[in-house]
Design an enzyme around this catalytic site. Structure first.
Site, PDB file in Angstrom:
ATOM      1  CG  PHE A 138      -1.517   1.280   1.630  1.00 15.43           C
ATOM      2  CD1 PHE A 138      -2.525   1.873   0.883  1.00 15.43           C
ATOM      3  CD2 PHE A 138      -1.054   1.934   2.770  1.00 15.43           C
ATOM      4  CE1 PHE A 138      -3.063   3.104   1.262  1.00 15.43           C
ATOM      5  CE2 PHE A 138      -1.578   3.151   3.156  1.00 15.43           C
ATOM      6  CZ  PHE A 138      -2.598   3.745   2.395  1.00 15.43           C
ATOM      7  CE1 TYR A 139       1.459   4.011   4.869  1.00 15.08           C
ATOM      8  CE2 TYR A 139       2.080   1.838   5.651  1.00 15.08           C
ATOM      9  CZ  TYR A 139       1.415   3.026   5.833  1.00 15.08           C
ATOM     10  OH  TYR A 139       0.696   3.238   6.980  1.00 15.08           O
ATOM     11  CB  ALA A 140       5.429   0.121  -2.387  1.00 17.34           C
ATOM     12  CG  LEU A 142      -0.031   5.664  -1.027  1.00 13.50           C
ATOM     13  CD1 LEU A 142      -0.318   5.854   0.462  1.00 13.50           C
ATOM     14  CD2 LEU A 142      -1.026   6.471  -1.857  1.00 13.50           C
TER      15      LEU A 142
END
Ligand SMILES: CC(C)(COP(=O)(O)OP(=O)(O)OC[C@H]1O[C@@H](n2cnc3c(N)ncnc32)[C@H](O)[C@@H]1OP(=O)(O)O)[C@@H](O)C(=O)NCCC(=O)NCCS
Length: 165
Positions: A138-140, A142
């Site tokens: 999820f963070y990657a 973003l």
């Protein structure tokens, strides 16, 4: 652009008992511990609330630092040799189950970035600790990247987010 009636505000008298992200540790922390941590100035907590003040999601945000050596060389070579750089840590982030997959998690990360950009003390990057591979993905997605030697601790320089905003 945030949907009408929704807003991201500091945690106040919001109803926390029924919040359910599906991750017990994050739900329990929000129910039982976050207000104490905020009172002790260990973290701030921001809540994404709907028009009736119901909690759609929350994140915690506190000051942190990043050792220069933890950054990939492509970034560190362009920076002065300060041992540590100032950062903002999104310690916990969760969206209620019923609202996941609708962009709210990403929106809260952007909200943290905007607060960091506006903060008086300079902040170089946002840091997150992904609790599992899904969260890391999820963070990657973003734009976060991993620290050297860490698969679950990720960062994004605020200058990169500012460009995207
Ligand atoms: C992880 C979590 C915060 C994401 O919030 P969300 O509102 O569901 O996610 P969003 O709808 O904002 O998704 C933003 C982007 O990430 C992507 N994404 C979301 N979850 C993902 C996953 N598990 N793996 C890969 N990508 C993911 C989305 O496809 C979206 O990309 P797009 O804009 O290109 O379509 C939320 O699902 C949650 O609370 N999960 C349980 C608690 C948790 O795991 N928290 C993380 C703590 S480290």
């Amino acid at each position: 652009m945030i949907a009408e009636g929704f807003r991201i505000v500091p945690l106040g008298k919001h109803e926390r008992a029924s919040f359910c992200s599906g991750v017990d540790a994050l739900d329990r922390y929000f129910r039982e511990q976050v207000t104490q941590d905020v009172r002790r100035r260990l973290t701030n907590c921001f809540v994404l609330a709907d028009a009736t003040d119901g909690v759609v999601g929350y994140y915690t945000f506190s000051a942190a630092s990043v050792p220069l050596t933890a950054l990939p060389e492509s970034l560190s070579k362009g920076l002065p040799r300060y041992p540590v750089l100032p950062a903002g840590l999104i310690g916990r982030l969760a969206v209620d189950r019923r609202n996941q997959g609708q962009g709210w998690g990403g929106l809260m990360v952007v909200d943290a970035a905007v607060r960091a950009i506006r903060a008086d003390p300079a902040i170089y990057a946002l840091i997150v600790d992904a609790k599992d591979d899904h969260a890391a993905a999820f963070y990657a997605r973003l734009g976060f990247q991993c620290f050297v030697g860490h698969e679950r601790r990720l960062f994004i320089p605020l200058s990169e987010i500012a460009k995207r905003l």
